[in-house]
Scaffold this active site. Structure first.
Site, PDB file in Angstrom:
ATOM      1  N   ASP A 188     -15.872 -56.619  29.170  1.00  0.00           N
ATOM      2  CA  ASP A 188     -16.893 -57.615  29.476  1.00  0.00           C
ATOM      3  C   ASP A 188     -17.945 -56.908  30.322  1.00  0.00           C
ATOM      4  O   ASP A 188     -17.711 -56.564  31.485  1.00  0.00           O
ATOM      5  CB  ASP A 188     -16.259 -58.780  30.251  1.00  0.00           C
ATOM      6  CG  ASP A 188     -17.278 -59.849  30.625  1.00  0.00           C
ATOM      7  OD1 ASP A 188     -18.487 -59.622  30.445  1.00  0.00           O
ATOM      8  OD2 ASP A 188     -16.850 -60.915  31.105  1.00  0.00           O
ATOM      9  N   ARG A 214     -25.471 -70.285   8.706  1.00  0.00           N
ATOM     10  CA  ARG A 214     -24.177 -70.001   9.337  1.00  0.00           C
ATOM     11  C   ARG A 214     -23.728 -68.580   9.011  1.00  0.00           C
ATOM     12  O   ARG A 214     -23.120 -67.897   9.839  1.00  0.00           O
ATOM     13  CB  ARG A 214     -23.125 -71.002   8.871  1.00  0.00           C
ATOM     14  CG  ARG A 214     -21.699 -70.641   9.319  1.00  0.00           C
ATOM     15  CD  ARG A 214     -20.747 -71.812   9.167  1.00  0.00           C
ATOM     16  NE  ARG A 214     -20.636 -72.276   7.798  1.00  0.00           N
ATOM     17  CZ  ARG A 214     -19.866 -71.706   6.857  1.00  0.00           C
ATOM     18  NH1 ARG A 214     -19.154 -70.621   7.147  1.00  0.00           N
ATOM     19  NH2 ARG A 214     -19.799 -72.206   5.636  1.00  0.00           N
ATOM     20  N   TYR A 261     -13.390 -63.487  35.511  1.00  0.00           N
ATOM     21  CA  TYR A 261     -14.134 -64.740  35.454  1.00  0.00           C
ATOM     22  C   TYR A 261     -13.179 -65.883  35.118  1.00  0.00           C
ATOM     23  O   TYR A 261     -12.267 -65.730  34.286  1.00  0.00           O
ATOM     24  CB  TYR A 261     -15.240 -64.620  34.404  1.00  0.00           C
ATOM     25  CG  TYR A 261     -15.897 -65.930  34.041  1.00  0.00           C
ATOM     26  CD1 TYR A 261     -16.484 -66.731  35.011  1.00  0.00           C
ATOM     27  CD2 TYR A 261     -15.921 -66.370  32.726  1.00  0.00           C
ATOM     28  CE1 TYR A 261     -17.075 -67.932  34.683  1.00  0.00           C
ATOM     29  CE2 TYR A 261     -16.514 -67.567  32.381  1.00  0.00           C
ATOM     30  CZ  TYR A 261     -17.086 -68.350  33.368  1.00  0.00           C
ATOM     31  OH  TYR A 261     -17.659 -69.551  33.038  1.00  0.00           O
ATOM     32  N   LYS A 304     -26.866 -64.550  30.716  1.00  0.00           N
ATOM     33  CA  LYS A 304     -27.146 -63.928  32.011  1.00  0.00           C
ATOM     34  C   LYS A 304     -28.348 -62.986  31.909  1.00  0.00           C
ATOM     35  O   LYS A 304     -29.445 -63.413  31.614  1.00  0.00           O
ATOM     36  CB  LYS A 304     -25.898 -63.187  32.491  1.00  0.00           C
ATOM     37  CG  LYS A 304     -24.601 -63.992  32.397  1.00  0.00           C
ATOM     38  CD  LYS A 304     -24.573 -65.242  33.238  1.00  0.00           C
ATOM     39  CE  LYS A 304     -23.173 -65.835  33.358  1.00  0.00           C
ATOM     40  NZ  LYS A 304     -22.579 -66.284  32.096  1.00  0.00           N
TER      41      LYS A 304
END
Length: 914
Positions: free
Chosen positions: A199, A72, A124, A224
Site C-alpha cells: 500500500d 464496465r 489502516y 489521497k
C-alpha cells in the site's frame, strides 16, 4: 526532488521526445513532474487534438469487435488514466477502481481458503477490517507482525502456505518504515510464489515506487495524493506481472467496480499537479515535525534524523512525505489539542491541499478494537497531522495556539523573547495524585505476578553456537517473579533461590549519568551499553560489597533492564522477588526464565507492555451472580504476540548481560513456550525461530547432577577444538544437524504413531549424546546417570542438556514404563546423591497476571490468604497514606511450600499465557 525513473523501465513508458536524438546532445527521459503534467497516450490520439482528455460519459459503444463496447469493461477516459498511472509508476500494467479499499479487494481476490497472509501490525483501519472479514468468512489465515523487522516476517512465511505478504511503508499512523527490498528478498527466498503487495498511499509514485524494490503489486488510494483535492473516490493498482494483471483485470470486469469516466477525468486532472503539491506539503511537514520535536513531544516522522527508520526510508524513497503523528502523553489532552485547532480540519483521510488533524484511535482506526490497538502498540493519545499547501506560517501558528490553549505547552520567558516548552506532569506525585492514578485505571501502583518456564534442549547443544539447528522445548518447571510497589523511593530485589539474597537501592542514586534510555519507539542495539554496565558494576553493585557472584550478576541484569527502559524519566519504585520450581544452574534454562520474568516485570512497571485488562467487579458477588468462568486453554495464546516479542527482545538483552554471547534459544523458549527449532544468524543455514506445530507432550525425567559448570568455558572449549581440528568438528556438527532435522520431522509428523515417535527419539538421543562426548562437553557424573537409566530393567535413553560439563541430564520416558519402575529409578538416583524431577515437555510460555481483579468473597470462600479488590474510592488517612488497599501477595509468595508452589500460584487468579 524526486529521482528520475529507472531508464530501463522508463523506456517502455516514456513520452515521445520533440526531436530525434543527436550524438552531440542525446535526449534524457523526462523527469517525474513532466511525466505527471503531460497526459498523452501514443496509441490513443484524440481526433480533435484536445489538450485535456475528453470525458467519454457513455455506458455503451456502437459496433462489433471494437476496442470498447461497455464502460464496465473499458472506457477511453479510463484507458488514458491507466496508461498515465502505469507511466508514472514505472509499471507495465495499471488499473483504476472505485476506491482504495476496492483496489485492495480486487487484490485479495487472488486468495483462496487455506491461504495465509502476512500483514503489518500497524495498518489502516479499513485494511484491518477487510482482512478480518476474510479471516472470519473466507478461510484465510492472517498473521499480523512487525514488518519493520524482516526476520519477523520471515518467521511467518512458509512455502506452499503463504500466498500473500501485505506491507505499508511508512505505516499508518505510526510512520514505521519497512525495508521493502529486504522483506521482498526474505519472502521470495522462503516462498517464491507468495505475492508481495504494498500500500503506497502514504508516499504516492512521486516519493516511492515499490515495484523497483521487489513488490509484485502496488496500490494507492487515489482519493489521497493522486487526486489531491478530496473531490473523488478512487483506487489505483500497478504491477509488472502479466499473470497478476490478467487476474485483476478479470475481477474488475466481473465485479464492475472500475472507476467511472467522470472520476477518471478528475483523477487525471489531479495527477498533473502531484509533484508540485507534494513538494510544498513535504516542506511544510518538515517544519511542523521539527517544531513538535523541539517542544519535546514524541514525533513519528521519517524526516527526523532520530527516526529509527530514517536511513532505510532515505534509501527506498525520495522524501519523508507530508503525514506525521505525535503523542501528548494523555488522551484527554490530545482531544483538547485537536478541538482547539482552527485551520487544521478535523477529519479522516490525508493527501488533500487542505491540512487535516485527527485522532486515529477515535476516527480512522476506531474499527480496530481497543485491546488489539493496545496489543499492537497504537497509543490512544496519538494525533495524526496531514499537511496541506496552506502558508506554513499560518499552520504553525494555529497548531502552536491549539497546543497552548489545550495545556500541552507553556510559555517560558527568556532573554527578550517568549518561547514555549512542553508542559510537564509533576513526577513522584502526592497521595491525591496516586489515588487519581488508580481510579483512572493507571498501573503505577499495581502488583504484577509473572512466570516463565525452564527448557530442555533436546538436540543441538553447543552445535547451535556454530550454526546448527537446535530443537528445544519448555518444561513445566518454572521461575516466578512478583513485582510489588514501593513508595519510599527505593528499588529492591529478593532472589530466594540464590542464598536468599536481598538488596535495595535508592532509585535516584543509581548511575543515571551513564544511562541513555531506549525510547519506546526504539530497539536495543546488538551490543550492550558498556558504559552503563561498567557504572552499574562499579557503583550500584560494587565488587567491594562482596555480594555472591550469581546474585551480583543477576542484580546487574535487573538494573541494566530497569535503567535502559526508563525513558521519559520513568523511575517506578518496586520490590522484585523471584523463586523457582526448577533447579537453578542445572542447565534447564533457569537464567533465561529469570530473564523473561525480569523483562516482563520491568516492562510492565515502566508501562511499556500492553496486557489485556482484567474485569474488576463493581459490587460483591451474590448467590445469583455466576461470576467469571475460568476456562483452561491448555497453553494456547492469550498474551498478544507483539507483547511476547517485546519481552523476548529484552530477555535476550538480560541473557547477554548474564552470559555474554547467548544463542537466543533459551529466552525464546522461556517466552513462547512449546517446542521450536532455532538456527542462529550468521551461518550458511537460514536463521530463524520456527515453532514445531503439533508437538506432542512427552514425559521426561530431569536429573540434576549437582555438578556446577562454567558455560562460557565449555563453549570456548568447543571453539578451540574447532580451530584445532576443523574437519573433524565440522563432520560432527553436520551429524548433529542431521539428527536435529530428523527429530524435528518426527515431532511435527501427525501420522507417526506415538510408540514409533518415542522409539525414534530414543535412538536419536543416544546418537546425539555420542557426538556431544566427542566435542568434550560431557562429564563423568552425567555418564554415571546415563548408565543408571540405561541399565536393565529400565533401558532408557539419556543425554546431557544445556551446557553439559555437569548440570542436568534428560531421560525420555516411554508410555509403557510402569509407575513402580519409575519410582524405583528415582529412588536409585536420589540414593546416588542426585535430584530427580518428573516433568512434561512442551507447555505454556510467559505468564502474567495482576491480582487486583480478584473479589474478596472468592478469597474468603476458598479459605486462602490473598489479594482483594480495591475499594471503589480509596481515601486518604490522617497520616497521608491510602487506606484499604489490596493486600500484597508478597508474604504468601515467599512462604508457600515449594512442593505445592505451582498449584498455589495458579490458584491466585486468571493467568494470561503466551
Amino acid at each position: 526532488m524526486a529521482p528520475n525513473i529507472d531508464p530501463k523501465l522508463a523506456a517502455a513508458h516514456d513520452l515521445p521526445t520533440p526531436e530525434p536524438d543527436s550524438p552531440f546532445r542525446p535526449r534524457q527521459p523526462y523527469r517525474f513532474a513532466t511525466l505527471c503534467a503531460t497526459v498523452e497516450n501514443p496509441d490513443q490520439k484524440d481526433q480533435y487534438g484536445s489538450s485535456s482528455v475528453p470525458i467519454y460519459q457513455s455506458a455503451t459503444f456502437k459496433g462489433v469487435g471494437g476496442q470498447y463496447d461497455y464502460t464496465r469493461s473499458g472506457n477511453p477516459t479510463r484507458s488514458h488514466l491507466e496508461h498515465h498511472i502505469a507511466k508514472i509508476s514505472a509499471a507495465a500494467h495499471a488499473f483504476t477502481v472505485s476506491s482504495g479499499m476496492a483496489a485492495l479487494d480486487v487484490i485479495l481476490r487472488m486468495l483462496k481458503p487455506g491461504d495465509e497472509v502476512v500483514a503489518g501490525d500497524d495498518l489502516y483501519g479499513g485494511t484491518n477490517r477487510l482482512l478480518g472479514f476474510l479471516k472470519a468468512h473466507g478461510g484465510v489465515t492472517v498473521h499480523h507482525v512487525d514488518t519493520t523487522v524482516p526476520d519477523r516476517v520471515s518467521e511467518c512465511v512458509h512455502a506452499g502456505r503463504t500466498a500473500m505478504v501485505l506491507l505499508e511503508s511508512p505505516t499508518n499512523p505510526l510512520l514505521k518504515v519497512v525495508d521493502l527490498a529486504a522483506v521482498a528478498r526474505a519472502v521470495k527466498e522462503r516462498a517464491p510464489d507468495a505475492v508481495i503487495v504494498v500500500d503506497n498511499t502514504m508516499m504516492s509514485p512521486y516519493m516511492q515506487r515499490p515495484l523497483d524494490h521487489g513488490a509484485d503489486v502496488v496500490y494507492d488510494s487515489g482519493t489521497k495524493y493522486l487526486s489531491g483535492h478530496h473531490d473523488l473516490m478512487a483506487g489505483v493498482i500497478a504491477c509488472n506481472r502479466d499473470d497478476l494483471a490478467k487476474h485483476m483485470s478479470f475481477v474488475i470486469n466481473a465485479a464492475g467496480n472500475a472507476l467511472s469516466p467522470f472520476d477518471s477525468f478528475l483523477l487525471l486532472r489531479g495527477i498533473k499537479t502531484l509533484a508540485i503539491r507534494m513538494d510544498r506539503q513535504q516542506t511544510t511537514a518538515r517544519r511542523v515535525a521539527n517544531m513538535l520535536d523541539g517542544l519535546g513531544f514524541k514525533v513519528h516522522y521519517p524526516g527526523l534524523a532520530h527516526h529509527p527508520g530514517a536511513d532505510i526510508h532515505a534509501r527506498i524513497a525520495s522524501g519523508p512525505g507530508a503525514v506525521l503523528s505525535f503523542c501528548t502523553g494523555d488522551r484527554a489532552l490530545s482531544e483538547r489539542v485537536v478541538g482547539a485547532t482552527r485551520l487544521w480540519g478535523i477529519s479522516v483521510s490525508f493527501g488533500a491541499v487542505n491540512s487535516l488533524i485527527s485522532m486515529p484511535c477515535v476516527m480512522s482506526h476506531a474499527s480496530i478494537d481497543a485491546a488489539t490497538r493496545a496489543a499492537r502498540g497504537l497509543p490512544e493519545d496519538l494525533i495524526r497531522l496531514c499537511v496541506g499547501i496552506e502558508d506554513p506560517e499560518d499552520l504553525l501558528d494555529d497548531l502552536e495556539r491549539a497546543l497552548l490553549e489545550a495545556g500541552a505547552i507553556t510559555r517560558v520567558a527568556g532573554e527578550g523573547e517568549v518561547r514555549y516548552v512542553r508542559a510537564t506532569v509533576p513526577q513522584g506525585g502526592d497521595v491525591v495524585s496516586r489515588a487519581v492514578e488508580r481510579l483512572s485505571g493507571g498501573e503505577l501502583e499495581r502488583e504484577w505476578f509473572v512466570s516463565a518456564p525452564g527448557k530442555v534442549i533436546l538436540f543441538g547443544e553447543h552445535a547451535v553456537v556454530h550454526g546448527v539447528t537446535a530443537v528445544a522445548a519448555s518444561v513445566d518447571l518454572r521461575c516466578y517473579g512478583l513485582a510489588t510497589p514501593r513508595r519510599d523511593g527505593k528499588l529492591s530485589v529478593h532472589l530466594m533461590d540464590i542464598d536468599e539474597f536481598r538488596y535495595e537501592w535508592d532509585v535516584n542514586d543509581l548511575p543515571w549519568d551513564a544511562c541513555t534510555p531506549v525510547r519506546p519507539d526504539e530497539m536495543h542495539g546488538d551490543g550492550l551499553d558498556a558504559g552503563l554496565l561498567e557504572a552499574i558494576g562499579s557503583r550500584a553493585v560494587s565488587p567491594e560489597l562482596n555480594l555472591p557472584a550469581k546474585a551480583r550478576q543477576a542484580s546487574i541484569a535487573f538494573l541494566y533492564l530497569y535503567m535502559s527502559l526508563a525513558a521519559n524519566r520513568s523511575r517506578p519504585c518496586f520490590n522484585f522477588t523471584t523463586r523457582a520450581t526448577l533447579p537453578v544452574g542445572a542447565g534447564l534454562g533457569s537464567s533465561a526464565s529469570y530473564s523473561a520474568c525480569v523483562a516482563a516485570a520491568v516492562l510492565l512497571n515502566h508501562r511499556r507492555l500492553s496486557i489485556p485488562s482484567q474485569p474488576v467487579p463493581s459490587r460483591p458477588p451474590h448467590a445469583d451472580d455466576p461470576g467469571h468462568v475460568h476456562v483452561s486453554h491448555s497453553g494456547r495464546r492469550a498474551l498478544a504476540p507483539t507483547a511476547a516479542e517485546e519481552v523476548n527482545r529484552w530477555a535476550f538483552v538480560s541473557e547477554k548481560v548474564l552470559h555474554g554471547n547467548p544463542s537466543g534459544v533459551d529466552n525464546s523458549v522461556a517466552v513462547f513456550g512449546g517446542a521450536l527449532a532455532y538456527t542462529r544468524p550468521g551461518f550458511e543455514r537460514k536463521p530463524g525461530m520456527d515453532p514445531i506445530q503439533g508437538f506432542k507432550s512427552l514425559r521426561f525425567l530431569l536429573t540434576d547432577s549437582k555438578v556446577p559448570r562454567d558455560t562460557k568455558q565449555l563453549v570456548a572449549g568447543v571453539g578451540r577444538l574447532k580451530e584445532q581440528e576443523p574437519e573433524r568438528v565440522r563432520a560432527i556438527l553436520d551429524q548433529v544437524q542431521s539428527i536435529s532435522d530428523e527429530a524435528r520431522r518426527c515431532l511435527a509428523d501427525p501420522e507417526l504413531p506415538r510408540s514409533d515417535l518415542i522409539a525414534a527419539l530414543s535412538a536419536l538421543i543416544d546418537e546425539n549424546h555420542v557426538h556431544l562426548v566427542q566435542l568434550g562437553v560431557s562429564h563423568p557424573t552425567l555418564e554415571a546417570i546415563r548408565a543408571s537409566t540405561g541399565a536393565p530393567p529400565y533401558g532408557l535413553s539419556t543425554k546431557l542438556t544445556g551446557a553439559g560439563g555437569g548440570g542436568c541430564a534428560v531421560t525420555l520416558l516411554p508410555d509403557q514404563l510402569s509407575d513402580a519402575d519409575l519410582q524405583a529409578l528415582i529412588s536409585s538416583l536420589q540414593a546416588d546423591g542426585f535430584d530427580a524431577y518428573l516433568a512434561s515437555v512442551g507447555g505454556s510460555g510467559l505468564g502474567v497476571f495482576s491480582p487486583y481483579a480478584r473479589p474478596q468473597a472468592a478469597v474468603a470462600e476458598q479459605g486462602q490468604a490473598g489479594p482483594v479488590t480495591p475499594p471503589e474510592t480509596p481515601h486518604e488517612s490522617e497520616e497521608g497514606s491510602l487506606e484499604a488497599e489490596p493486600a500484597s501477595l508478597r508474604a504468601a509468595f515467599a512462604s508457600a511450600p515449594k512442593a505445592s508452589f505451582r498449584h498455589w500460584a495458579e490458584s491466585q487468579g486468571r493467568w494470561l499465557y503466551v
